[in-house]
Every structure is written in structure tokens, then in C-alpha cells.
Enzyme design. Structure first.
Site, PDB file in Angstrom:
ATOM      1  N   ASN B 401       2.961   5.843  51.238  1.00 44.09           N
ATOM      2  CA  ASN B 401       3.884   5.389  52.261  1.00 44.09           C
ATOM      3  C   ASN B 401       5.176   6.207  52.262  1.00 44.09           C
ATOM      4  OD1 ASN B 401       5.445   3.982  54.081  1.00 44.09           O
ATOM      5  ND2 ASN B 401       4.914   1.969  53.315  1.00 44.09           N
ATOM      6  N   ASP B 402       6.067   5.906  51.342  1.00 50.71           N
ATOM      7  CA  ASP B 402       7.387   6.547  51.367  1.00 50.71           C
ATOM      8  C   ASP B 402       7.317   8.073  51.328  1.00 50.71           C
ATOM      9  OD1 ASP B 402       8.542   4.055  51.463  1.00 50.71           O
ATOM     10  OD2 ASP B 402       8.743   3.907  49.286  1.00 50.71           O
ATOM     11  N   VAL B 403       6.318   8.620  50.617  1.00 50.11           N
ATOM     12  CA  VAL B 403       6.247  10.084  50.482  1.00 50.11           C
ATOM     13  C   VAL B 403       5.823  10.771  51.778  1.00 50.11           C
ATOM     14  CG1 VAL B 403       5.780  10.000  48.018  1.00 50.11           C
ATOM     15  CG2 VAL B 403       3.867  10.075  49.614  1.00 50.11           C
ATOM     16  N   THR B 404       5.487   9.968  52.819  1.00 52.96           N
ATOM     17  CA  THR B 404       5.104  10.569  54.108  1.00 52.96           C
ATOM     18  C   THR B 404       6.108  10.256  55.207  1.00 52.96           C
ATOM     19  OG1 THR B 404       3.871   8.601  54.820  1.00 52.96           O
ATOM     20  CG2 THR B 404       2.661  10.236  53.534  1.00 52.96           C
ATOM     21  N   ALA B 442      10.338   1.618  48.689  1.00 55.76           N
ATOM     22  CA  ALA B 442      11.749   1.760  49.040  1.00 55.76           C
ATOM     23  C   ALA B 442      12.199   0.653  49.991  1.00 55.76           C
ATOM     24  CB  ALA B 442      12.008   3.130  49.655  1.00 55.76           C
TER      25      ALA B 442
END
Lengths: 131, 475
Positions: B401-404, B442
């Protein structure tokens, strides 16, 4: 901040090591400075090993970062050798027993650490040649 | 044996072992040489142990043998049986055991020096204190990390008012005691009232508390940094042991471990665009979540079925798969491998894009995919593949999720702004496999999910992907 603290502590340790080596040598001038030599050498050993480690480990690809953690953990279980001396030398029983517990804890990492690192590394395979 | 020859043998064994450790780690720089390298390191370890057993100071072997047997009985199953999916926990536990050994050595040595005329001296007292403080905080810190990874302690950051001040006070207290002990105990037990043992015990206790309070406010997705940092501390404590007992091989091995943990901590922090301080004291994702939920209002996502997804993936020529912690939780790595093989059989190309902090420890995704028999030449780092996304037909995001999140590039107000991300939004189309619309760690909305080119495939990753696989087989 914690990294700054850790760095400062490291620097302080080195500084104190150097300074106290100086004091000790001054106090025991008759001992012809053997103590300071030994301790300075230890600081050299630490610095050189840390630099070597830094150089090599920055080259380890992210692919192998988990095996790297397992491997360095197994290697630092070399504290087993210190534990062995405490468990087996002539000291009060309770200290021998503390040593035995330390031996057990370090052995867990030596045996388990190398076995699991090997198990992981065995899994990393390239694409097989086309059939 | 002549004691001098014995001592010489021990030293030679230690030097050979040090060389084996360094060469072994050098092997780890390439997947082909890694295994042999570690076998060499293991041989070095065995040599060092044999050398130590010949040490002339050792008069009784019964406690040593008991320790070795108990340790092997616990360690062997831990090495052989722990599944790869439990690797983050396993690593955390191993830091705990390593630190336990080091701390016990520190305490035992301190007590031993009370019977030695002249005491340990300043240098050794400094080292003993360092060893015991960092060892003790690593024991409890690793236990907390283990608890959070295993799930018996909440993975959410646990915070309370005044936490930072209390933490700082405990830390200062422990360091203060350390300095006091150096000043008073270096020459051995003083005349008159001697409270050295009591104070040393108190210092150890405070360090144990620090370990708990340090990890308590840190959330699950920040674990890669914590695990790396604890790795570093365990190493430095081992190195300090070397200084305390005047043993070079401990200094070398500890320095290698310390350097490795330090490098990994830096890499992990960089990959999240955060400083150590922010990770350790920030308690990410607390109050920020509420503020950013609003931004999702009025936006819609497109949900598709496994059948639709199969159509798109089945006919794609170039697919990039982005795995995340969700894949690990669902244990979907085998289904992912099956899908990848199927696409290749149909003539497509499959690559995996791995973000440095995907998962719960450095290299987590790589190990899982390797376990599922995905060849490592299919796995690519962030820098290697980030420019390739615009060439791919389908980017398949599985539990990441957050890394994209493109907000890391475009929205300076976003809490993750500046974090290096995978450029998934450059792909021609994006399919996201996800359990539901919950936010990532996050606590912020991912703009990627609302793009026109993005389709959401809701469900458990393992189940959904197996469905996709059987649909593609039927095409």
C-alpha cells in the site's frame, strides 16, 4: 537523535579507552607500558573490523538482506567463547551457572543461526536453463 | 599439553575464525557464493569453539556441556523447523538470545572482578557497562519486537503522555549509573559501604526497562528499522565484551554484526525517508490518520472480479508484480508463483518489484518468494525496476500500500511525502489485490486506488489469486 547518542557514546568509549590507557600507563610506568599497548591494539582491531565490515556489507544486495541478518547474528554468537570460559573456570558456583545459561543462549544462535541461514540460502535459485 | 603451545593454538584458531567470518560475509555479496561463504564461517566458528575448550583456565566441563546440549536442543529445531513466514519473529528472537548471553557475561565478569585485586580498571569497566546496558536493552527490546511481530503485543504504536520525557529520564539514569560505576568500581570494591553490586543491578534493570519503552511506541511497519537497530546493538554489545575480557575475536565478530545492523538501519530509514529519531520517537500514523481520511470523500474505486482480472493478466505481455506485507499475511507467495509461471507459459514476461521496506524486515519479500521457488533473477530492487513501469501492461499490487502511494511524490502535505516509492502509476493498467479499503500502516489514503487505470480486486490474496490462476487456465 538516538543515532547521534549512539555515535557519541561510541566516540566517548573510544576516547575514554584511549585516555584511560594513557593514565594507566602513566601510573604504572614500571610495567613498561604493556597494558596500554594491548588496549590500543584492541581499539585498532575494532576500527579495522568495523571498516572492513562496512565495506563488505554495503555490497550485499537487498536480495540477501534477511540471510545477512541471520548470518551476522550467528557470527556474533561467538560470545559463546566468553561464556564457555565463565562456565568452566574456577569461580563461585553461581557464576558458573550464569555462564552455563550464557553458553546455552549463545549455542541457540550458533546452531540455529547457521542452520537457518543455510536453509534460506539454499532457496535462492536462478531461472533454470530453458527446457 | 604444554600451556604455551595451547595458548598459541587458541590464538591461531581465533585468527583463522576471524578470517573465515570476513570471507564468509564476502560470500554473501553474491547469491552464487553465499552458501559456501556461510559454510566457511560456520567452520570458523567450530574452530574457535574447539580452541576455547582447550583454554587452560577451564577446569570443569560439566556446566559447559549442559549449556551446549540445552542450547543445541533449543537451537536445532529453531533452525530446522521455523517456517520462512515466521522469519521476522525468528530474527527478533535470535537477537534476544545473543543479547542474553552477552549480558550474562557482563554481569558475571563484573562480579568476578570483585574478587580480583585491583578490580577491572577503567577500560574494562567502561566496556562492561556498555556491554550490560546495550545487551539488556536488546533483550527486552527484541522480546517486544518479537511480541509485535508474533501478534501477542499490539502492532499499533502504544503511546502515553509524557512518554518521551520518561524514556529520556530512564536513559539518563542508566548512563549516570554507568559513569558512577566507572568512577567508583574500576579499582575493585571500595573500602567501607560498598553498593557496587546493587548499583550495577539497578543499571541493568533500567536498561531492561529502556528496551521495553523504546519499542512500545513503534508500529508494525517500522519493524524493519527496529530489527536492524537491535541487530546493531547486539553486535556492539558483543564487541564490548571483547574489550571487557581482552578477546579480539569477539571484537571482530561484534564489529561485523554492529556494522551490518547499522547499515541496514540506515537503508531502511532512507527507504522511508525518515530519520532514526523519527522512527524511534515519531509513533507514526497516530493522529495523522483522521486528518487525511477526508481526502478520499467523493472519490470512487473500480472493483473487478477475478474473472475480469484473469482476462487482463492472461493476455498481458509484460507484468510487474509488487508484493507487500499483505502477501506475507495471506501466505499467498505460492499462489503468486503459480500465477507468474502461468503468465510465462503463455508467453508473457513477469518481474517482481521489491521495495526495501516491504514486509517486516530487510529482505522479507525476497525470502518468501525464494521459498515459493521464484528464481531470484526475477526479483528487482526499487532502483533497478522503477524506470520499467511505463513499459508494462499490468502492474499487479499484492498487499502493498504505502510503498505505491503517488502522494509521496506529488503531495507535500502527505506524511509520507519524499519517501521513495515504486512508480506503479506509470503502468498501463494497475490491478490491486487487497482485503478491503482499509488504509496502510501510515493511515493515509492511497491515491493510486482512485486512478482511472486502477482496478481493485478485493479478497484474501491467496484465495483470489488461486481463482485468477484457474480462470486464466480456462481462457
Amino acid at each position: 537523535m538516538i543515532s547521534a547518542v549512539a555515535t557519541a557514546l561510541g566516540a566517548a568509549t573510544v576516547a575514554i579507552t584511549l585516555m584511560s590507557g594513557g593514565f594507566t600507563a602513566a601510573e604504572s610506568a614500571s610495567a613498561s607500558g604493556t597494558l596500554i599497548d594491548a588496549q590500543i591494539v584492541e581499539v585498532y582491531v575494532f576500527l579495522l573490523a568495523a571498516f572492513t565490515g562496512f565495506q563488505i556489507i554495503t555490497k550485499v544486495p537487498p536480495l540477501l538482506h534477511t540471510p545477512l541478518m541471520a548470518a551476522t547474528n550467528a557470527i556474533s554468537a561467538i560470545s559463546l567463547v566468553a561464556s564457555i570460559v565463565i562456565a568452566g573456570s574456577e569461580r563461585p558456583l553461581y557464576i558458573n551457572i550464569m555462564g552455563a545459561i550464557a553458553v546455552a543462549a549463545a549455542t541457540v544462535n550458533v546452531v540455529g543461526g547457521f542452520v537457518i541461514t543455510d536453509r534460506m540460502l539454499k532457496m535462492f535459485k536462478k531461472t533454470e536453463a530453458p527446457k | 599439553m604444554n600451556p604455551q603451545i595451547g595458548a598459541l593454538f587458541v590464538q591461531v584458531a581465533y585468527i583463522a575464525a576471524s578470517a573465515a567470518f570476513i570471507l564468509g560475509l564476502r560470500g554473501l555479496t553474491k547469491p552464487d557464493t553465499a552458501r559456501r561463504g556461510m559454510q566457511l564461517a560456520a567452520a570458523g566458528m567450530l574452530l574457535a569453539i574447539i580452541g576455547t575448550l582447550l583454554n587452560h583456565e577451564i577446569i570443569t566441563y560439566e556446566y559447559i556441556i549442559i549449556g551446549l546440549v540445552v542450547g543445541s536442543v533449543i537451537g536445532l529445531p529453531m533452525g530446522l523447523l521455523v517456517p520462512m513466514t515466521a522469519m521476522p519473529q525468528r530474527i527478533a528472537v535470535s537477537h534476544m538470545f545473543g543479547a542474553l548471553a552477552v549480558t550474562l557475561v557482563g554481569i558475571a565478569e563484573f562480579l568476578h572482578y570483585r574478587d580480583v585485586p585491583g578490580g577491572p580498571g577503567v577500560v574494562k569497566m567502561v566496556a562492561l557497562g556498555f556491554e550490560t546496558i546495550f545487551g539488556a536493552l536488546t533483550i527486552t527490546g527484541s522480546f517486544m519486537a518479537f511480541g509485535k511481530l508474533q501478534g501477542f503485543i499490539s502492532g499499533k504504536p502504544i503511546t502515553f503522555p509524557g512518554q518521551k520525557i520518561i524514556n529520556a529520564a530512564i536513559f539518563v539514569g542508566a548512563i549516570g549509573l554507568w559513569i558512577y560505576l566507572i568512577a567508583t568500581q574500576s579499582g575493585g570494591p571500595g573500602a567501607g559501604a560498598d553498593n557496587g553490586v546493587l548499583l550495577f543491578g539497578l543499571m541493568t534493570l533500567l536498561a531492561l526497562v529502556i528496551g521495553v519503552t523504546l519499542v512500545l511506541p513503534i508500529g508494525g511497519a517500522d519493524m524493519p528499522v527496529v530489527v536492524s537497530l537491535l541487530n546493531s546493538y547486539a553486535g556492539l554489545a558483543a564487541s564490548a565484551t571483547g574489550f571487557a575480557i581482552g578477546n579480539n575475536i569477539l571484537i571482530v565478530a561484534g564489529a561485523l554484526d554492529g556494522a551490518s545492523g547499522f547499515i541496514l538501519s540506515i537503508l531502511m530509514s532512507k527507504a522511508m525517508n525518515r530519520s532514526f529519531a523519527n522512527v524511534l520517537f515519531g509513533a507514526f500514523g497516530g493522529e495523522k490518520a483522521a486528518a487525511s481520511v477526508k481526502s478520499a470523500e467523493g472519490l470512487t474505486t473500480r472493483s473487478i472480479s477475478a474473472e475480469d482480472a484473469a482476462m487482463r493478466i492472461g493476455y498481458a505481455r509484460n507484468v510487474i508484480i509488487i508484493p507487500g506485507y499483505g502477501m506475507a499475511v495471506a501466505q499467498a507467495q505460492h499462489a503468486v508463483r503459480e500465477l507468474a509461471e502461468l503468465i510465462e507459459k503463455r508467453g508473457g514476461r513477469v518481474r517482481f518489484a521489491i521495495h526495501p521496506v516491504a514486509g517486516r524486515m530487510p529482505g522479507h519479500m525476497n525470502v518468501l518468494l525464494a521459498e515459493a521457488n521464484v528464481p531470484y533473477d526475477h526479483l528487482f530492487d526499487l532502483e533497478e525496476i522503477n524506470e520499467e513501469f511505463h513499459t508494462c501492461d499490468v502492474a499487479l499490487v499484492i498487499g502493498a500500500n504505502d510503498v505505491t502511494n503517488p502522494a509521496a511524490k506529488s503531495d507535500p502535505a502527505s506524511p509520507i511525502y519524499g519517501m521513495p516509492i515504486l512508480n506503479v502509476q506509470d503502468a498501463e493498467q494497475v490491478i490491486v489485490v487487497k482485503r478491503g479499503m482499509a488504509t496502510g500502516f501510515a493511515g493515509i489514503e492511497n491515491e493510486l486506488f482512485y486512478l482511472e487505470k486502477t482496478s481493485m480486486l478485493f479478497g484474501d490474496a491467496k484465495g483470489v489469486l488461486s481463482q485468477v490462476v484457474s480462470e486464466i487456465k480456462g481462457l
